[in-house]
Scaffold this motif. Structure first.
Motif, PDB file in Angstrom:
ATOM      1  N   LYS A 163       0.619  -1.288  -0.135  1.00  0.00           N
ATOM      2  CA  LYS A 163      -0.092  -0.259   0.420  1.00  0.00           C
ATOM      3  C   LYS A 163       0.876   1.165  -0.353  1.00  0.00           C
ATOM      4  N   ILE A 164       0.741   2.294  -1.075  1.00  0.00           N
ATOM      5  CA  ILE A 164       1.840   3.249  -0.793  1.00  0.00           C
ATOM      6  C   ILE A 164       0.608   4.207  -1.319  1.00  0.00           C
ATOM      7  N   PRO A 189       0.670   9.270  -4.875  1.00  0.00           N
ATOM      8  CA  PRO A 189      -0.321   8.546  -6.117  1.00  0.00           C
ATOM      9  C   PRO A 189       1.217   9.166  -7.222  1.00  0.00           C
ATOM     10  N   GLN A 237       6.035   6.077  -9.024  1.00  0.00           N
ATOM     11  CA  GLN A 237       6.841   6.519  -8.103  1.00  0.00           C
ATOM     12  C   GLN A 237       7.518   4.604  -7.864  1.00  0.00           C
ATOM     13  N   VAL A 250       1.252   4.230  -9.194  1.00  0.00           N
ATOM     14  CA  VAL A 250       0.299   3.871  -7.511  1.00  0.00           C
ATOM     15  C   VAL A 250      -1.504   5.009  -7.898  1.00  0.00           C
ATOM     16  N   PRO A 252      -4.628   5.073  -3.775  1.00  0.00           N
ATOM     17  CA  PRO A 252      -3.314   5.231  -1.732  1.00  0.00           C
ATOM     18  C   PRO A 252      -4.063   4.143  -1.176  1.00  0.00           C
ATOM     19  N   THR A 275      -0.687  -2.023  -4.367  1.00  0.00           N
ATOM     20  CA  THR A 275       0.155  -1.883  -5.579  1.00  0.00           C
ATOM     21  C   THR A 275       0.673  -2.993  -6.081  1.00  0.00           C
TER      22      THR A 275
END
Length: 748
Positions: free
Chosen positions: A455-456, A459, A462, A493, A496, A500
């Protein structure tokens, strides 16, 4: 004993929930009727006391309603700390020292949302605020009457136990509970029984820890009680006409691998008044990859009663790979509502493997080359026998060992993964976003880590880096030299609030291995999400365990422990010898020819003689050098004439091998040749190295059939060496002490 009792409580809750859920779902009228339910209440309805919001009874109940009909809706207007005064209608004027209604979260606001039902959950705040029994009951009377005047059914939840130190307050809670059940029945929901002890306090098993709010297990009880109220059925109004609906189309036992007779179930229901007309349901489908179209018609005689459900079955040929679209629909004049008269599903079939075996034929001992033609996506295994489970070869081509006899092997084409796939994850709940975090993975059997998901919080595109170390990360959080960079990859992403995918992996773990993993965003300002926890959490499947670890600042600079990183891993393991489906073991034979042809030894015959030569019978393509095409040839010496003749024959055996042999036939005028006396002979005949005589010879002369002398010898002897002579027929002139004669022999 306490733990066992708790277990029984959980078991009772789960069984009751399952039974109520099943009873609700089998009513097709309820499933077709979308409803909106508004909840009024205080902190319990707002979700206080649970570990995650998903465990709150209102959210559980919403999930339940959505499982019945995805168009169902629950609107929660509950607010922590509220009393019955706060949910009174907007025009209500409270007595002195009592709060005004909240116009955004009261009964008026609820009715403005045009619900099919309202639930009121006011557990204990009225009593805690010193409001009398009469105040609370009068307020509830007013709320119920106002809802009924709008023709909206309303359900009143009872009070709930609370750990008041004053026994009179606990007793008041109990009395209000009894009055609610008495005066508002049947539209009441019992939030007291099971949760309360005999002294009207909370059973510790259901206490969240503050003596007021309920734990996850307590909210599970409340949810079950709301489900038991059967609100969807209570608010359903039967239609005034026939309305048939197609509820579901589903394959049975389909795992992605197609079959020529894939079994489907079609669920239909009459959600209107009863009907006796015969039904015809048209099934149409197409493989959108190949364009193949198919159709079928299902019949139901006698119609269906109101709210009756039935299941019809049909078959679809999914043998061919492709994406299939399957539509079921009917057109009935009596059915005036058409939106539920058809249903379409799509599914992808991997198709079914096929195998075309190509045998080999060996005309002599050797190694066979066998072939199994299959689709390139399939895996071919070779076996010694149909009962073997351990393959002896892989691939479409198979080379046998040295064969001396016909031998059958077995090939099997397998489609799909030859292993099991699974995943493990922690949680999506988070309260901190940080640059990096570490976890430990422990393998409980041999497996392969394929990729990860995290879970990043930041957004867009990245970059994320993944480091690994053998053994636990604990104690090495800030030791960069202990870690190896697995790789850096760019991810997009999009959401958020969800995981991901991170396409880094291909890590093999053996049973018992522990692997530390460090996820770090390359950009120090980019964040991944995790949750602060009081102690480490371990989650596991039968194959792998994930242990929460530490939050770590950029490049191993700071450590925060323990932290529950929002992440997971995809992995595969084990052995699936037949994948998703297979052809089964199909015989493939290496044929070895054991057929032979022996026309006999070279010979010499008189010009007036005949000779019969034979091949084995029952084969094909007989071919003799003298022109005969049968399995037997008659050699007539006079037709061939004097001299040496080479006679050959060939035929084709049952596996296509050409079998041949030849011999020399000499033809001469043998009339007048003296035969040897019975007491004199030569041996052996045919001879290879030497001829022996039964008594002494004074001279001999060996001539070929053409009359040429190839050997002469004088003296007294009983043996002559002939190994230097070529193979063939020879005439032998012999002189003994008493006679002179001629005979013939074969040099082999």
């Amino acid at each position: 004993m306490v733990k066992f009792s708790n277990f029984l409580k959980i078991l009772i809750v789960l069984v009751s929930f399952a039974m109520d859920t099943q009873a609700q779902l089998i009513n097709p009228c309820v499933a077709q009727n979308a409803i909106r339910v508004v909840v009024l209440g205080s902190s319990t309805a707002a979700g206080a006391g649970v570990s995650t919001s998903d465990s709150a009874w209102v959210n559980r109940y919403e999930d339940y309603l959505l499982s019945i009909n995805p168009n169902n809706e629950v609107i929660n207007l509950a607010q922590g700390g509220y009393t019955t005064y706060r949910i009174m209608r907007t025009s209500f004027v409270p007595p002195p020292n009592r709060p005004n209604p909240d116009v955004n979260k009261n009964i008026s606001a609820a009715l403005a949302l045009d619900p099919e039902a309202i639930i009121v959950n006011m557990p204990s705040n009225d009593v805690s605020n010193g409001y009398s029994y009469q105040e609370q009951m009068d307020n509830l009377d007013s709320i119920v009457a106002f809802s009924n005047s709008a023709s909206v059914p309303i359900w009143i939840c009872t009070t709930q136990p609370k750990n008041y130190t004053d026994s009179l307050l606990r007793q008041l809670q109990f009395e209000i509970k009894d009055s609610i059940l008495l005066f508002y029945s049947p539209n009441t929901i019992d939030f007291w029984t099971t949760i309360a002890l005999p002294n009207h306090s909370i059973d510790p098993f259901y206490d969240s820890g503050d003596g007021t709010h309920l734990s996850d297990a307590g909210h599970a009880i409340l949810n079950q009680r709301v489900i038991s109220a059967n609100i969807p059925s209570a608010v359903y109004s039967p239609l005034p006409s026939v309305d048939y609906a197609i509820l579901d189309i589903s394959p049975n036992g389909f795992v992605g691998c197609g079959d020529s007779l894939t079994y489907f179930s079609l669920v239909i229901a009459n959600v209107g008044i009863s009907d006796t007309a015969n039904l015809a349901i048209l099934i149409e489908g197409q493989n959108t990859l190949s364009g193949t179209f198919f159709s079928d018609t299902l019949s139901l005689n006698g119609g269906l009663n109101s709210c009756e459900i039935d299941t019809l079955n049909f078959y679809v040929n999914l043998f061919e790979e492709g994406n299939y679209s399957i539509l079921a629909h009917f057109n009935l004049p009596a059915d005036t509502i058409s939106y539920n008269d058809s249903l379409e599903i799509s599914l992808e079939s991997l198709g079914h493997p096929t195998l075309v075996s190509i045998p080999d034929s060996l005309c002599s001992n050797g190694n066979g080359q066998l072939f199994a033609n299959t689709n390139s996506q399939d895996t071919v295994f070779w076996y010694n026998s149909i009962t073997d489970s351990i393959p002896i070869g892989f691939g479409q081509n198979f080379t046998t060992g040295l064969l001396t006899n016909t031998t059958t092997y077995y090939a099997e084409a397998v489609r799909g993964d030859l292993f099991y796939r699974d995943e493990i994850e922690t949680t999506l709940n988070s309260n901190i976003n940080w640059n990096g975090a570490m976890i430990d993975l422990v393998a409980h059997q041999d497996l392969q880590l394929d990729s990860f998901f995290v879970k990043i919080n930041t957004p867009g595109n990245q970059q994320i880096e993944i480091y690994t170390k053998t053994g636990s990360h604990l104690g090495f959080e800030l030791t960069s030299s202990a870690w190896t960079l697995l790789g850096t990859t760019t991810v997009n992403v999009i959401d958020p609030d969800n995981f991901t995918d991170v396409a880094l992996g291909n890590i093999s773990l053996l049973n018992g291995d522990t692997l530390g993993i460090y996820f770090q965003m390359t950009n120090p300002n980019s964040k991944i999400s995790y949750k602060t926890i009081p102690s480490p959490i371990s989650r596991s499947t039968n194959e792998i365990e994930i242990i929460t670890g530490s939050g770590v600042s950029t490049n191993f600079s700071n450590n925060y422990y323990p932290r529950d990183l929002n992440c997971g891993a995809y992995f595969h393991y084990g052995n699936r010898p037949v994948g998703d489906c297979s052809t089964g073991k199909i015989p493939v034979t290496a044929y070895v020819s054991n057929t032979a042809l022996n026309l006999g030894n070279d010979t010499i015959i008189d010009i007036a003689d005949t000779l019969i030569l034979s091949c084995p019978t029952g084969y094909s393509n007989y071919n003799w050098s003298i022109g005969t095409v049968n399995d037997t040839a008659l050699i007539i010496a006079n037709n061939l004439g004097f001299g040496i003749h080479y006679i050959s024959a060939s035929f084709t055996d049952s596996i296509g091998c050409c079998i041949s042999d030849s011999l020399i036939v000499g033809i001469a005028d043998l009339v007048g040749l003296k035969e040897l006396k019975n007491d004199f002979f030569s041996y052996p005949n045919p001879a290879t190295h030497a001829l022996n005589f039964s008594k002494d010879v004074q001279s001999l002369q060996i001539r070929s059939l053409l009359g040429n002398t190839v050997l002469s010898q004088l003296g007294t002897f009983n043996k002559v060496v002939i190994e230097h002579l070529p193979k063939g027929l020879y005439i032998l002139d012999i002189t003994t002490s008493t006679d002179r004669t001629t005979l013939k022999f074969v040099k082999d």
